[in-house]
Design a protein around this motif. Structure first.
Motif, PDB file in Angstrom:
ATOM      1  N   ILE A  39       0.858  -1.190   0.000  1.00  0.00           N
ATOM      2  CA  ILE A  39       0.000   0.000   0.000  1.00  0.00           C
ATOM      3  C   ILE A  39       0.891   1.236   0.000  1.00  0.00           C
ATOM      4  O   ILE A  39       1.885   1.295   0.721  1.00  0.00           O
ATOM      5  N   GLN A  40       0.529   2.196  -0.821  1.00  0.00           N
ATOM      6  CA  GLN A  40       1.248   3.473  -0.847  1.00  0.00           C
ATOM      7  C   GLN A  40       0.244   4.596  -0.630  1.00  0.00           C
ATOM      8  O   GLN A  40      -0.845   4.594  -1.204  1.00  0.00           O
ATOM      9  N   LEU A  41       0.603   5.558   0.215  1.00  0.00           N
ATOM     10  CA  LEU A  41      -0.283   6.682   0.498  1.00  0.00           C
ATOM     11  C   LEU A  41       0.087   7.886  -0.358  1.00  0.00           C
ATOM     12  O   LEU A  41       1.262   8.177  -0.568  1.00  0.00           O
ATOM     13  N   THR A  42      -0.922   8.561  -0.843  1.00  0.00           N
ATOM     14  CA  THR A  42      -0.717   9.849  -1.509  1.00  0.00           C
ATOM     15  C   THR A  42      -1.612  10.861  -0.809  1.00  0.00           C
ATOM     16  O   THR A  42      -2.359  10.525   0.114  1.00  0.00           O
ATOM     17  N   ASN A  43      -1.574  12.083  -1.257  1.00  0.00           N
ATOM     18  CA  ASN A  43      -2.397  13.119  -0.631  1.00  0.00           C
ATOM     19  C   ASN A  43      -3.871  12.992  -0.989  1.00  0.00           C
ATOM     20  O   ASN A  43      -4.714  13.642  -0.378  1.00  0.00           O
ATOM     21  N   GLN A  44      -4.180  12.176  -1.978  1.00  0.00           N
ATOM     22  CA  GLN A  44      -5.559  12.090  -2.432  1.00  0.00           C
ATOM     23  C   GLN A  44      -6.158  10.696  -2.335  1.00  0.00           C
ATOM     24  O   GLN A  44      -7.373  10.536  -2.367  1.00  0.00           O
ATOM     25  N   ALA A  45      -5.309   9.677  -2.223  1.00  0.00           N
ATOM     26  CA  ALA A  45      -5.843   8.313  -2.259  1.00  0.00           C
ATOM     27  C   ALA A  45      -4.854   7.326  -1.666  1.00  0.00           C
ATOM     28  O   ALA A  45      -3.666   7.618  -1.504  1.00  0.00           O
ATOM     29  N   MET A  46      -5.386   6.145  -1.335  1.00  0.00           N
ATOM     30  CA  MET A  46      -4.558   5.004  -0.990  1.00  0.00           C
ATOM     31  C   MET A  46      -4.386   4.170  -2.248  1.00  0.00           C
ATOM     32  O   MET A  46      -5.366   3.905  -2.962  1.00  0.00           O
ATOM     33  N   ILE A  47      -3.165   3.747  -2.529  1.00  0.00           N
ATOM     34  CA  ILE A  47      -2.901   2.943  -3.712  1.00  0.00           C
ATOM     35  C   ILE A  47      -2.517   1.540  -3.254  1.00  0.00           C
ATOM     36  O   ILE A  47      -1.511   1.349  -2.574  1.00  0.00           O
ATOM     37  N   ALA A  48      -3.335   0.561  -3.607  1.00  0.00           N
ATOM     38  CA  ALA A  48      -3.023  -0.837  -3.319  1.00  0.00           C
ATOM     39  C   ALA A  48      -2.430  -1.454  -4.578  1.00  0.00           C
ATOM     40  O   ALA A  48      -3.043  -1.423  -5.642  1.00  0.00           O
ATOM     41  N   PHE A  49      -1.230  -2.010  -4.471  1.00  0.00           N
ATOM     42  CA  PHE A  49      -0.559  -2.600  -5.625  1.00  0.00           C
ATOM     43  C   PHE A  49      -0.743  -4.115  -5.590  1.00  0.00           C
ATOM     44  O   PHE A  49      -0.430  -4.771  -4.591  1.00  0.00           O
ATOM     45  N   ILE A  50      -1.271  -4.658  -6.686  1.00  0.00           N
ATOM     46  CA  ILE A  50      -1.521  -6.094  -6.773  1.00  0.00           C
ATOM     47  C   ILE A  50      -0.864  -6.654  -8.028  1.00  0.00           C
ATOM     48  O   ILE A  50      -0.617  -5.929  -8.998  1.00  0.00           O
ATOM     49  N   LYS A  51      -0.583  -7.957  -7.990  1.00  0.00           N
ATOM     50  CA  LYS A  51       0.083  -8.616  -9.122  1.00  0.00           C
ATOM     51  C   LYS A  51      -0.762  -9.791  -9.589  1.00  0.00           C
ATOM     52  O   LYS A  51      -1.301 -10.539  -8.781  1.00  0.00           O
ATOM     53  N   ILE A  52      -0.844  -9.946 -10.891  1.00  0.00           N
ATOM     54  CA  ILE A  52      -1.612 -11.039 -11.489  1.00  0.00           C
ATOM     55  C   ILE A  52      -0.716 -11.741 -12.509  1.00  0.00           C
ATOM     56  O   ILE A  52      -0.070 -11.103 -13.324  1.00  0.00           O
ATOM     57  N   ASN A  53      -0.696 -13.072 -12.453  1.00  0.00           N
ATOM     58  CA  ASN A  53       0.013 -13.871 -13.455  1.00  0.00           C
ATOM     59  C   ASN A  53      -1.000 -14.598 -14.323  1.00  0.00           C
ATOM     60  O   ASN A  53      -2.103 -14.934 -13.877  1.00  0.00           O
TER      61      ASN A  53
END
Length: 469
Positions: free
Chosen positions: A444-458
């Motif tokens: 998870i990465q935080l920005t000033n406007q949103a939370m960004i969840a990073f996911i991976k798909i194979n």
């Protein structure tokens, strides 16, 4: 009667005190969010394999469309003593030559040629020429080496044989005289013209760029994953890779791959990031079959606040007669932490603020907040007015509801993506098929406007072209 008045006033005063004791107003300072700046985050590029297959019959069909009737004409005899017209008499056939250790295509061209050949010289201003006209009607067989250059299928064609349907003739005194024994050496006169014409036609018919770019533009147009959550998947290509083209049986196989950024966005349909002018085709020796898609799931604080408000609905926190209910939840970013604002009613009325770090539980597929604690001002106010609420056991109870599951989102996103891997046709003649493994959460990465969840798909993706347009 007058004696009752002080008694009534005493009871009224006691009721007022009890009311004040049961419901106190708390006024806390709001931790202001960080300045709203453009949404910027780190996105790991994805690599998608796009193997393309095209049948020889499609090339044959397009080549016949480009070559019809009079396919070559040279009406100037002065430059090289040759004047020539060549007609295609019947459809061209293109097939695999099936040579051992080679990849060549065989083209059979039924043709008619009328050739004027001039023999002679010009001396002292006097033209001494003898012009002969040849009428040819035959079947030309050509073999072509194949390679891919700058999005195009290029061929190097060589005329291998010429079988006459009718004996070649020469017009002498208005009569057609057979000249089979003379014409074979004369084939050299026009063979280079035929070879060049075939190469030009196949190159025009097999320019991959318009088809690939049109397909990519469709694929990269943001499409809706969930109407409920108003989520969209957007693909932004960075580079396109390609191996050399291979011929297998009656099909050309081209392994292509795309380096791109993938993201899911919440809200209205986002603008596309596709720009055909920036796409570059880079040659590589091999492209892996397995794809890796790294998707940035953008969850705005506004949307997350709605989900968490639902989690708190109907719940009470506290003990015995001292309880509060959460009416609304708002979250935002402040100094690398999440601020959670809880509007409460009950024994305390007002807004209390919590601060913590978002984390992800892989097993439950939930986002939760680690090291959750009251914001400093809130904690000081609670110690003065509601020490019971500041205690750890109440906070732990609240923390249990400060979480939300993204499992439905992940599953719905997976099913939505799978729908685009089951014979999906972004444009006529182009079909996409594939399979996808489970979604893996990364960080998870935080920005000033949103939370960004990073996911991976194979998974795997296959793009087939059934009929070139």
């Amino acid at each position: 009667m007058p004696k009752l008045i002080p008694v009534v006033l005493v009871f009224a005063f006691l009721i007022l005190l009890t009311s004040c004791a049961n419901s106190q107003k708390i006024t806390t300072l709001k931790p202001e969010p960080d300045d709203a700046v453009p949404l910027v985050y780190e996105n790991t590029p994805s690599f998608i394999n796009l193997p393309i297959s095209i049948k020889l019959k499609d090339i044959e069909k397009k080549t016949n469309t480009l070559l019809s009737g009079l396919i070559y004409e040279d009406n100037t005899i002065e430059d090289d003593n040759i004047e020539m017209k060549i007609w295609k008499l019947a459809p061209i056939t293109i097939e695999n030559n099936h040579g051992i250790g080679e990849e060549k295509i065989k083209t059979i061209l039924p043709l008619k040629a009328v050739i004027k050949y001039r023999i002679g010289t010009k001396k002292l201003g006097v033209e001494l020429y003898n012009t002969k006209e040849f009428n040819l009607n035959g079947m030309v067989t050509l073999l072509s080496d194949v390679n891919l250059t700058n999005w195009k299928l290029n061929t190097t064609t060589e005329l291998k044989s010429l079988d006459w349907v009718e004996s070649p003739t020469m017009t002498v005194f208005n009569k057609n005289i057979p000249i089979t024994y003379l014409i074979n050496p004369a084939v050299k006169i026009f063979r280079s013209k035929i070879e060049k014409k075939i190469d030009e036609s196949i190159s025009k018919s097999m320019d991959f760029k318009p088809n690939v770019i049109a397909a990519l533009e469709k694929i990269c147009t943001p499409f809706q994953l969930s109407e409920t959550y108003e989520s969209w998947l957007r693909i932004a290509p960075i580079e396109i890779y390609s191996t050399n083209i291979k011929l297998k049986n009656d099909t050309f196989l081209l392994d292509m791959g795309m380096k791109c950024n993938m993201e899911t966005l919440i809200g209205k349909k986002p603008d596309t990031k596709f720009n055909a002018n920036t796409i570059i085709l880079k040659p590589v020796s091999k492209i892996p079959e397995q794809i890796t898609a790294n998707i940035a799931a953008v969850s705005t604080y506004q949307e997350a606040s709605k989900i968490m408000t639902k989690n708190f609905y109907g719940q009470e926190f506290g003990s015995k007669t001292k309880k509060i209910k959460v009416q609304n939840v708002a979250i935002w970013h402040k100094d690398s932490k999440m601020i959670i604002a809880l509007d409460v009613i009950g024994s305390i009325n007002g807004t209390i603020y919590l601060a913590g770090f978002p984390q992800y539980n892989e097993e439950t597929k939930e986002v939760f907040f680690d090291k959750l604690d009251y914001a400093l001002d809130t904690k000081n106010k609670l110690m003065l007015t509601a020490n019971w609420l500041a205690k750890g056991f109440v906070l732990r109870k609240i923390q249990q509801s400060c979480r939300y599951s993204i499992k439905p989102n992940l599953e719905e996103g997976k099913q939505s993506i799978l729908a685009y891997l089951k014979n999906y046709s972004p444009m006529p003649g182009v079909f996409i098929n594939g399979k996808m493994e489970d979604i893996q959460f990364q960080k998870i990465q935080l920005t000033n406007q949103a939370m960004i969840a990073f996911i991976k798909i194979n998974g795997t993706v296959n793009v087939s072209v059934d009929g070139l347009k």
